[in-house]
Design an enzyme around this catalytic site. Structure first.
Site, mmCIF file in Angstrom:
data_model
loop_
_atom_site.group_PDB
_atom_site.id
_atom_site.type_symbol
_atom_site.label_atom_id
_atom_site.label_comp_id
_atom_site.label_asym_id
_atom_site.label_seq_id
_atom_site.Cartn_x
_atom_site.Cartn_y
_atom_site.Cartn_z
ATOM 1 N N GLY A 181 0.855 -1.183 0.000
ATOM 2 C CA GLY A 181 0.000 0.000 0.000
ATOM 3 C C GLY A 181 0.887 1.228 0.000
ATOM 4 N N ARG A 182 0.431 2.275 0.695
ATOM 5 C CA ARG A 182 1.186 3.539 0.693
ATOM 6 C C ARG A 182 2.608 3.355 1.226
ATOM 7 N NH1 ARG A 182 -4.269 5.386 2.258
ATOM 8 N NH2 ARG A 182 -3.815 4.147 4.088
ATOM 9 N N ILE A 183 2.739 2.802 2.450
ATOM 10 C CA ILE A 183 4.058 2.745 3.088
ATOM 11 C C ILE A 183 4.942 1.677 2.424
ATOM 12 C CG2 ILE A 183 5.278 2.320 5.269
ATOM 13 C CD1 ILE A 183 2.692 3.419 6.690
ATOM 14 N N THR B 82 7.146 -2.569 10.812
ATOM 15 C CA THR B 82 6.704 -1.232 11.260
ATOM 16 C C THR B 82 5.180 -1.140 11.178
ATOM 17 O OG1 THR B 82 6.955 -0.368 9.020
ATOM 18 C CG2 THR B 82 8.799 0.019 10.535
ATOM 19 N N SER B 83 4.496 -2.296 11.043
ATOM 20 C CA SER B 83 3.031 -2.221 10.872
ATOM 21 C C SER B 83 2.347 -2.208 12.239
ATOM 22 C CB SER B 83 2.523 -3.345 9.970
ATOM 23 O OG SER B 83 2.693 -4.606 10.564
ATOM 24 N N ARG B 84 1.998 -3.368 12.749
ATOM 25 C CA ARG B 84 1.435 -3.471 14.103
ATOM 26 C C ARG B 84 2.004 -4.748 14.726
ATOM 27 N NH1 ARG B 84 0.314 1.197 14.035
ATOM 28 N NH2 ARG B 84 -1.757 2.136 14.035
ATOM 29 N N GLU C 163 2.380 -3.995 23.554
ATOM 30 C CA GLU C 163 3.081 -2.754 23.936
ATOM 31 C C GLU C 163 2.544 -2.214 25.253
ATOM 32 O OE1 GLU C 163 2.925 -0.008 20.643
ATOM 33 O OE2 GLU C 163 3.782 -1.492 19.271
ATOM 34 N N HIS D 225 8.051 2.248 18.869
ATOM 35 C CA HIS D 225 6.875 2.706 18.102
ATOM 36 C C HIS D 225 6.993 4.204 17.752
ATOM 37 C CE1 HIS D 225 2.404 1.612 17.274
ATOM 38 N NE2 HIS D 225 2.876 2.466 16.366
ATOM 39 N N ALA E 242 7.937 5.157 14.410
ATOM 40 C CA ALA E 242 8.160 5.248 12.961
ATOM 41 C C ALA E 242 7.563 6.509 12.332
ATOM 42 C CB ALA E 242 7.632 3.998 12.268
HETATM 43 P P1 NAD Z 1 -2.395 0.973 3.199
HETATM 44 O O1 NAD Z 1 -3.837 0.680 3.443
HETATM 45 O O2 NAD Z 1 -2.031 1.979 2.173
HETATM 46 O O3 NAD Z 1 -1.612 -0.393 2.817
HETATM 47 C C1 NAD Z 1 -1.902 -1.626 3.379
HETATM 48 C C2 NAD Z 1 -1.781 -2.677 2.264
HETATM 49 O O4 NAD Z 1 -1.932 -3.977 2.857
HETATM 50 C C3 NAD Z 1 -2.850 -2.532 1.188
HETATM 51 O O5 NAD Z 1 -2.254 -2.534 -0.098
HETATM 52 C C4 NAD Z 1 -3.729 -3.768 1.376
HETATM 53 O O6 NAD Z 1 -4.286 -4.268 0.159
HETATM 54 C C5 NAD Z 1 -2.733 -4.745 1.971
HETATM 55 N N1 NAD Z 1 -3.338 -5.837 2.704
HETATM 56 C C6 NAD Z 1 -4.418 -5.813 3.525
HETATM 57 N N2 NAD Z 1 -4.634 -7.049 4.018
HETATM 58 C C7 NAD Z 1 -3.680 -7.849 3.514
HETATM 59 C C8 NAD Z 1 -3.375 -9.237 3.655
HETATM 60 N N3 NAD Z 1 -4.112 -10.043 4.419
HETATM 61 N N4 NAD Z 1 -2.324 -9.722 2.970
HETATM 62 C C9 NAD Z 1 -1.569 -8.916 2.187
HETATM 63 N N5 NAD Z 1 -1.807 -7.610 2.004
HETATM 64 C C10 NAD Z 1 -2.848 -7.088 2.666
HETATM 65 O O7 NAD Z 1 -1.799 1.368 4.622
HETATM 66 P P2 NAD Z 1 -0.450 2.170 4.929
HETATM 67 O O8 NAD Z 1 -0.726 3.622 5.029
HETATM 68 O O9 NAD Z 1 0.618 1.683 4.000
HETATM 69 O O10 NAD Z 1 -0.168 1.654 6.418
HETATM 70 C C11 NAD Z 1 0.062 0.272 6.666
HETATM 71 C C12 NAD Z 1 0.022 -0.023 8.146
HETATM 72 O O11 NAD Z 1 1.166 0.547 8.770
HETATM 73 C C13 NAD Z 1 -1.155 0.644 8.901
HETATM 74 O O12 NAD Z 1 -2.321 -0.166 8.864
HETATM 75 C C14 NAD Z 1 -0.630 0.815 10.299
HETATM 76 O O13 NAD Z 1 -1.067 -0.261 11.125
HETATM 77 C C15 NAD Z 1 0.879 0.747 10.136
HETATM 78 N N6 NAD Z 1 1.534 2.002 10.570
HETATM 79 C C16 NAD Z 1 2.438 1.977 11.586
HETATM 80 C C17 NAD Z 1 3.076 3.139 11.988
HETATM 81 C C18 NAD Z 1 4.094 3.139 13.090
HETATM 82 O O14 NAD Z 1 4.192 4.128 13.804
HETATM 83 N N7 NAD Z 1 4.886 2.089 13.251
HETATM 84 C C19 NAD Z 1 2.770 4.348 11.372
HETATM 85 C C20 NAD Z 1 1.858 4.342 10.324
HETATM 86 C C21 NAD Z 1 1.235 3.169 9.927
#
Ligand code: NAD
Length: 322
Positions: free
Chosen positions: A157-159, A239-241, A270, A288, A290
């Protein structure tokens, strides 16, 4: 004049925008996460029209019961796994988040974790501070190069796609990825190869970086079986959850050399970490942070405020969680 409860102090940028629009804000004075009881009693104290909440607040039916007049919960985060969105929908409560503002910052942090693990930066820092470093050595703290290696993105996705861009353009890496949705624009931009299964990414990547949201279906997305599929020379970056990775299984894998190392910003429970994790020399751990740059945290505050302002102007907020 809408009255909003803010569960913890956030950068002034967003709060000032709201005050200038005439919102009355009640900002929690506690320098920390409110306990469940503190949050519920704060919400019961006034008939709030909305709530600006954080990823550390659990927002569920009990919370909605405590704030029956609040018709919007504006989350100060892109992830919204802390909120029972289905319950909000049933009650007609709007949920918003802050996507986009933190994309590049989180991707840069993931890049920093990749470099710190593969080049053993944190271990080197610890050695320097220990006072026992004996000087340069030909076999000391040998790391691993990135050029020509394969980055495996889980969730482009975005990140995830921004990190792949940094790795491909800046470090000459190959990119493979798995996502529930194929992203052709991303493939074009980074020459990324789509893998139809998570397993294919795990078996072939030198660095696996996780960017999926936390959902019921992604809890323990990386478990012992999947760690065993990775190359023993590979690194896992998260860096996700935290709950997306089985942290106990990860500690086992790090101790036994199933994988070479890990770079983590998020943890399953956490602020606790799984037993043994802190002793793993091959793990680089950040608390946490990022998205924690001045600019990005300010942008997130601005987005949360924009969501609230649009809602009370009778418009659809720019970032409604569907
Ligand atoms: P996003 O929605 O743009 O990207 C998520 C991607 O994951 C999407 O392309 C989606 O299709 C894909 N996806 C969903 N379920 C899936 C699965 N079962 N298998 C494979 N791919 C799957 O989100 P983003 O803005 O890129 O952010 C991603 C995650 O990063 C957020 O949900 C958040 O939990 C985490 N995050 C963490 C921090 C931090 O401080 N560490 C900061 C920002 C975001």
């Amino acid at each position: 004049m809408p009255t909003i409860y803010v569960t913890r102090r956030i950068p002034d940028l967003g709060l000032t925008m709201l005050r200038e629009k005439g919102f009355a804000l009640e900002v929690s004075e506690k320098d920390g996460v409110l306990t469940k009881d503190e949050l519920l009693s704060a919400l019961r104290s006034k008939p709030y029209d909305g709530v600006l909440c954080l990823l550390t607040d659990t927002i569920n039916s009990e919370t909605f019961d405590a704030a029956p007049t609040a018709k919007i919960f504006a989350n100060y985060a892109v992830g919204f796994n802390n909120i029972d969105v289905a319950e909000a929908k049933r009650r007609g409560v709007t949920i918003t988040n802050t996507p986009g503002a933190l994309t590049n910052t989180v991707a840069e942090h993931a890049m920093a974790l990749i470099l710190a693990t593969t080049l053993r930066i944190a271990e080197g820092d610890r050695l320097m501070r220990s006072g026992v470093w004996g000087g340069w050595g030909p076999m000391q703290l040998l790391g691993s190069d990135l050029m020509g290696k394969t980055l495996g993105i889980l969730g482009a996705g975005r990140i995830g796609s921004r990190l792949a861009y940094h790795c491909q353009k800046g470090f000459d890496m190959n990119v493979i990825y798995y996502d529930v949705r194929r992203n052709e624009a991303f493939e074009k931009e980074t020459s990324a190869r789509f893998c139809p299964t998570v397993e294919e990414v795990l078996k072939n990547a030198d660095i696996v970086s996780i960017h999926v949201p936390l959902l019921d279906s992604t809890k323990h997305f990386i478990n012992a079986d999947r760690l065993n599929m990775m190359k023993p020379t590979a690194y896992l970056i998260n860096t996700s959850r935290g709950p997306v990775v089985d942290e106990i299984a990860l500690v086992e894998a790090l101790k036994k050399g199933v994988i070479a190392g890990a770079g983590l910003d998020v943890y399953e429970n956490e602020p606790k970490t799984a037993p043994g994790l802190l002793e793993c020399e091959n793990a680089v751990l950040t608390p946490h942070i990022a998205s924690a740059t001045e600019k990005t945290r300010g942008e997130m505050a601005k987005l949360a405020a924009e969501n609230l302002i649009a809602f009370f102007d009778g418009k659809t907020p720019p970032n409604v969680v569907p």
